[in-house]
Enzyme design. Structure first.
Site, PDB file in Angstrom:
ATOM      1  N   HIS A  48      39.801  26.425  27.499  1.00 51.07           N
ATOM      2  CA  HIS A  48      38.963  25.934  28.578  1.00 51.07           C
ATOM      3  C   HIS A  48      37.677  25.362  28.116  1.00 51.07           C
ATOM      4  CE1 HIS A  48      41.508  27.680  32.102  1.00 51.07           C
ATOM      5  NE2 HIS A  48      41.751  28.541  30.999  1.00 51.07           N
ATOM      6  N   GLU A 447      38.429  49.496  47.914  1.00 54.45           N
ATOM      7  CA  GLU A 447      39.076  50.002  46.652  1.00 54.45           C
ATOM      8  C   GLU A 447      39.140  49.275  45.513  1.00 54.45           C
ATOM      9  OE1 GLU A 447      40.238  49.556  49.903  1.00 54.45           O
ATOM     10  OE2 GLU A 447      40.778  51.300  50.870  1.00 54.45           O
TER      11      GLU A 447
HETATM   12  C1  TPP Z   1      42.562  36.570  39.161  1.00 50.01           C
HETATM   13  C2  TPP Z   1      42.576  35.328  38.612  1.00 50.01           C
HETATM   14  N1  TPP Z   1      43.334  34.237  39.071  1.00 50.01           N
HETATM   15  C3  TPP Z   1      43.676  33.254  38.779  1.00 50.01           C
HETATM   16  C4  TPP Z   1      43.056  32.887  37.220  1.00 50.01           C
HETATM   17  C5  TPP Z   1      43.643  31.518  36.501  1.00 50.01           C
HETATM   18  N2  TPP Z   1      42.283  30.829  36.314  1.00 50.01           N
HETATM   19  C6  TPP Z   1      41.571  30.677  35.178  1.00 50.01           C
HETATM   20  S1  TPP Z   1      40.155  29.948  35.243  1.00 50.01           S
HETATM   21  C7  TPP Z   1      40.702  29.419  36.959  1.00 50.01           C
HETATM   22  C8  TPP Z   1      39.637  28.520  37.793  1.00 50.01           C
HETATM   23  C9  TPP Z   1      38.346  29.009  37.679  1.00 50.01           C
HETATM   24  O1  TPP Z   1      37.617  28.120  38.197  1.00 50.01           O
HETATM   25  P1  TPP Z   1      35.814  28.088  38.075  1.00 50.01           P
HETATM   26  O2  TPP Z   1      35.689  29.918  38.449  1.00 50.01           O
HETATM   27  O3  TPP Z   1      35.176  27.353  38.993  1.00 50.01           O
HETATM   28  O4  TPP Z   1      35.617  27.958  36.684  1.00 50.01           O
HETATM   29  P2  TPP Z   1      35.155  26.635  35.901  1.00 50.01           P
HETATM   30  O5  TPP Z   1      35.842  25.538  36.732  1.00 50.01           O
HETATM   31  O6  TPP Z   1      33.657  26.781  36.105  1.00 50.01           O
HETATM   32  O7  TPP Z   1      35.817  26.667  34.683  1.00 50.01           O
HETATM   33  C10 TPP Z   1      41.836  29.955  37.365  1.00 50.01           C
HETATM   34  C11 TPP Z   1      42.516  29.683  38.534  1.00 50.01           C
HETATM   35  C12 TPP Z   1      42.368  33.900  36.768  1.00 50.01           C
HETATM   36  N3  TPP Z   1      41.948  33.872  35.233  1.00 50.01           N
HETATM   37  N4  TPP Z   1      42.254  35.161  37.632  1.00 50.01           N
END
Ligand code: TPP
Length: 705
Positions: A48, A447
Site C-alpha cells: 500500500h 470483550e
Molecule cells: C479488520 C480488517 N478489515 C479489512 C482490512 C483490509 N484493509 C486493509 S487497508 C484497508 C483500508 C484502510 O483504509 P484507511 O484506514 O483509511 O487507510 P489508508 O487509506 O489511509 O491507507 C482495508 C479495508 C484489514 N486490514 N483489516
C-alpha cells in the site's frame, strides 16, 4: 502525558514547534521515507504505497522530534511505544527503522547473532518475501522495533490502550518518586482503524481510564479501498472522541511540520486524558495517484514511481538513501534517545541500590519470567462428591497466584462475579485514575478490546488475564488470534463452558468453540475435570511463556475426584493421563473425556467394568500439551492396540476422530443447545451413562470384527 518536553524543541513564532535538526534535513528525511517505501512496494509488486507517502511527515515528526526512544536499544523498558495500527503501511515503519538505525536485539538477534541492525537496505529490498524481516504487515518478535503485530485494522489501537494502562501501572507500583517507569504510547491509525468496533471499545475504555499517556494519531485522508469515506464514514469524529473523554487536536495539513509537532507536544503535555491528534493528509501525496483509492493495495508501477520521485525532487535511483536523511535521525532521535537512555540507566542504578527487591522484580518482569517459587504450594482440594464448579476452584487458585506474582493483573468483561476472576486480597485494588496500580481491571462489556488490551499489557511485561463466558470468545477471537501469533503468555479465562449453562439457552451455550479454538496454532486450551486439575491447568498455562492459554471452566459443580482412588492430577501437566486404569491393567476399551464429562466417563467405566469389560478412563485437559509429549508417553496413555474408544465432550465432535480412530465413537453435540435445566439438557442431548456405555459396546464390536 508522562514526560516533559525533553526533545529540545522550542516553540516557533507561528505557535508551532521547530525541528530538532533543520528544515532541510527534515525534508530530506521525509522524502527518503517516501521514496524507500514506494521502492519496497514496487520491488515486491505488492503493498500500500499511498499511506506512507501521505503520512510520512507525521511519522517523521513523531519519531525525530518527540519519541523518547533509543534506536540502539529498542527494548529499553522505559521507551515510548509506537504502534502502527494501520499495519498495511508497514513500508513506512520499515523505512523508519532503517533510517533511524534501530539495532537488532532480543529474538531477532538470537535468530541471527551476526546481524547488527533490525532492518538493512537489503531487508527493504526483500519486503514481503519469504524469510524477510520486512513482512507484509509488521510482526512482533520478528523485527526489532516492531512493538506489536498489526494489520487487522483497529487491533493496534486496542493494544495501545493496554500498553498505556501498563505504563501507568508500572509507574504507580515501581516509581517510588523516581519517575522511571511511566512511558507514553503513540498509535498511528487511519479511517479504517477508527471505523472498526474494537477501536470504539478501546477508546471508550481509555477515556474512562483517563489515560493521559496515550495519543492516537488519526491520519484522516478520507479514503479507504472502496473510495471516499463519504460513502461510509460520516460521523463527527472530534465530537465522538470528545464525548469519550478525549482531548482532540486537529492539524489541517500533514505537511505542515510545525503544526504537527505542536499537536504532538500538546498531546504530551496533556495530563488528564488521552489525546486524539487528527491530521488531514493526502493519500499518495507526491504521486500521480494522489487522493485516489488507487494508492491502495498495489505498487505504483515504474512510471509512477519515477514521476513521484521527480515531484519530490529525488534521484530516480532505486533504494536511494540520502545521507542527510540518516544525519537527521542521528542528530534528532538518536542523539536525544541516547542521552535520555543513559540518564535513565544511571537513575535505575541508583534505584536498584535503594530498592533491590523491586529492581529484581522488574528485571524478571522485563525478561518475561515469573517470580521464583510462583508455583510452589498452590491450592490442593479435598475429594468431595458434591464437588465444586471449576470456575470457583479457579478463583481460589488465581487468588493464590496473585499473591505470588505481583504483576499478575486482569479482570472480566463485566462478569467478574460469574467468571470468579476478582482478586480479593489486601491491596489488590481496581485499576483506575485514582488507583493506577490496582490489580483488578473492570473491562466493561468490551470483550474484543479486553483481549487486545490483555496483549498490550503482556507486551509491556505484565502477566495479564481477562475473562468472559466461553460463548463470547467469538467476540474476542481476532485479538486472541493475535495473542497466539505474537506468542504472548496471555490467559484467556472462560467460564460457562458447555450446555451445562442450562436455562440461558442456546445463545449462551458454546458448541463449536472448543474445536475451533483448538484449531488456533500456539494456543493451549485447558478444560480441567475437577478442582485439582484446575490448579494444574493454571500452572501449565502460566508456564507457557511463548503463547497464550485458555481455560474453559464449568458453571456447574463437578465432583472433586478422590486422588487416592484415581491417579494424581499432576498428570494433567502432560495434557492427558490415565486417570482410572482398567482392572487388570489391560484395557479393552478407552474412554476419553475432558472437563465435566470426565465424571461421566468414570460412571460409565463402573458399569462397563461390572459387565466384565476392563475400561480405562483418560482425562485429556489439554490436547495441545498432549501432542507435545513423546510418542512413548502418548502410546502409553492411548495404546494403539486398543481400538475400542469413546470420546465424550459437551461440544462439537470435530477433531476427536484423531483420538478415537476408525473403530471409535464420538459422544458430542451435533446441534445447538436449548433452554432448560442443565440436567434435562444432559439427558436430552445424550450425555448419560447409558449412551456412553452403549457407545463403548458399539466400538468394541467394531474393534473386534
Ligand atoms: C479488520 C480488517 N478489515 C479489512 C482490512 C483490509 N484493509 C486493509 S487497508 C484497508 C483500508 C484502510 O483504509 P484507511 O484506514 O483509511 O487507510 P489508508 O487509506 O489511509 O491507507 C482495508 C479495508 C484489514 N486490514 N483489516
Amino acid at each position: 502525558m508522562g514526560h516533559d518536553g525533553a526533545s529540545g524543541v522550542e516553540p516557533g513564532t507561528d505557535g508551532g514547534q521547530k525541528s530538532s535538526v533543520s528544515e532541510d534535513l527534515d525534508l530530506r528525511a521525509i522524502n527518503t521515507i517516501r521514496s524507500l517505501s514506494i521502492d519496497m512496494i514496487q520491488a515486491a509488486n505488492s503493498g500500500h504505497p499511498g499511506t506512507p507517502l501521505g503520512v510520512a511527515p507525521v511519522a517523521y515528526a513523531l519519531w525525530n522530534d518527540v519519541l523518547r526512544y533509543d534506536p540502539a536499544d529498542p527494548l529499553w523498558p522505559s521507551r515510548d511505544r509506537f504502534v502502527l495500527s494501520a499495519g498495511h503501511a508497514s513500508a513506512l515503519l520499515y523505512s523508519l527503522l532503517h533510517l533511524s538505525g534501530v539495532s537488532a536485539v532480543g529474538e531477532q538477534a538470537a535468530e541471527d547473532p551476526r546481524r547488527k541492525h533490525a532492518v538493512t537496505l537489503d531487508d527493504l529490498r526483500t519486503f514481503r518475501q519469504l524469510g524477510s524481516v520486512c513482512p507484509g504487515h509488521p510482526e512482533y518478535g520478528l523485527t526489532s522495533g516492531v512493538e506489536t503485530t498489526t494489520g487487522p485494522l483497529g487491533q493496534g489501537l486496542a493494544n495501545s490502550v493496554g500498553m498505556a494502562l501498563a505504563g501507568r501501572w508500572l509507574a504507580a507500583r515501581y516509581d517510588r518518586g523516581a519517575e522511571l517507569f511511566g512511558f507514553d504510547v503513540w498509535a498511528l491509525a487511519g479511517d479504517g482503524c477508527l471505523m472498526e468496533g474494537i477501536a470504539a471499545e478501546a477508546a471508550s475504555l481509555a477515556g474512562h481510564q483517563q489515560l493521559s499517556n496515550l495519543c492516537w494519531i488519526y491520519d484522516r485522508n478520507q479514503i479507504t479501498i472502496d473510495g471516499s469515506t463519504d460513502i461510509t464514514f460520516t460521523e463527527n469524529v472530534p465530537e465522538r472522541f470528545a464525548s469519550y473523554g478525549w482531548s482532540v487536536v486537529e492539524v489541517a495539513d500533514a505537511n505542515d511540520l510545525s503544526s504537527v509537532r505542536a499537536a504532538l507536544e500538546s498531546a504530551r503535555a496533556e495530563r488528564s486524558k488521552p489525546t486524539l491528534v487528527i491530521v488531514q493528509s493526502h493519500i499518495g501525496f507526491g504521486s500521480p495517484v494522489i487522493d485516489s483509492p488507487k494508492a491502495h493495495g498495489e505498487a505504483l508501477g515504474p512510471e509512477n514511481v519515477a514521476k513521484t520521485k521527480e515531484a519530490l525532487g529525488l534521484p530516480l535511483e532505486d533504494f536511494f538513501v540520502d545521507p542527510r536523511a540518516e544525519e537527521a535521525f542521528a542528530k534528532g532521535l538518536r542523539a536525544r534517545g541516547e542521552a535520555e537512555h543513559r540518564a535513565w540507566v544511571e537513575s535505575f542504578n541508583a534505584y536498584r541500590a535503594a530498592h533491590p527487591d523491586l529492581a529484581h522484580e522488574l528485571e524478571s518482569l522485563w525478561a518475561g519470567r515469573l517470580p521464583d517459587g510462583w508455583d510452589a504450594d498452590l491450592p490442593a482440594f479435598e475429594a468431595s462428591t458434591k464437588g465444586e464448579a471449576t470456575r470457583a476452584s479457579s478463583s481460589t487458585v488465581l487468588n493464590a497466584l496473585s499473591q505470588r506474582i505481583p504483576w499478575l493483573v486482569g479482570g472480566s468483561a463485566d462478569l467478574a462475579g460469574s467468571n470468579k476472576t476478582w482478586l480479593n486480597g489486601e491491596g489488590m485494588g481496581t485499576m483506575s485514575p485514582e488507583d493506577p496500580g490496582g490489580r483488578n481491571i473492570n473491562y466493561g462489556i468490551r470483550e474484543h478490546a479486553a483481549a487486545a488490551v490483555a496483549s498490550g499489557l503482556a507486551l509491556c511485561g505484565l502477566q495479564s488475564y481477562w475473562a468472559t463466558f466461553l460463548i463470547f470468545s467469538d467476540y474476542a477471537r481476532p485479538a486472541m488470534r493475535l495473542s497466539a501469533l505474537m506468542e504472548l503468555p496471555v490467559l484467556h479465562v472462560f467460564t460457562h463452558d458447555s450446555i451445562g449453562v442450562g436455562e440461558d439457552g442456546p445463545t449462551h451455550q458454546p458448541i463449536e468453540h472448543l474445536a475451533s479454538l483448538r484449531a488456533m496454532p500456539n494456543l493451549w486450551v485447558f478444560r480441567p475435570a475437577d478442582s485439582n486439575e484446575v490448579t494444574e491447568a493454571w500452572k501449565s498455562a502460566l508456564s507457557h511463556r511463548h503463547g497464550p492459554s485458555l481455560l474453559a471452566l464449568s458453571r456447574q459443580n463437578l465432583p472433586v475426584l478422590d486422588r487416592e482412588q484415581y491417579s494424581s492430577a499432576s498428570g494433567a501437566a502432560r495434557g492427558a493421563y490415565v486417570l482410572a486404569e482398567a482392572t487388570g491393567g489391560a484395557p479393552s476399551v478407552l474412554l476419553l473425556a475432558t472437563g465435566s464429562e470426565v465424571a461421566l466417563a468414570l460412571e460409565a467405566r463402573s458399569v462397563l467394568e461390572a459387565e466384565g469389560i476392563p475400561t480405562r478412563v483418560v482425562s485429556m485437559p489439554c490436547l495441545e500439551l498432549f501432542a507435545e509429549q513423546d510418542g512413548d508417553y502418548r502410546a502409553s496413555v492411548l495404546p494403539p492396540e486398543v481400538r475400542a474408544r469413546v470420546s465424550i465432550e459437551l461440544g462439537a465432535g470435530l477433531g476427536w476422530d484423531r483420538f478415537v480412530g476408525d473403530a471409535g465413537e464420538i459422544v458430542a453435540m451435533t446441534s445447538f443447545g436449548a433452554s432448560a435445566p442443565a440436567s434435562d439438557l444432559a439427558t436430552h442431548f445424550g450425555f448419560t451413562t447409558e449412551t456412553v456405555v452403549a457407545a463403548a459396546r458399539r466400538s468394541r464390536a467394531i474393534a473386534n470384527t
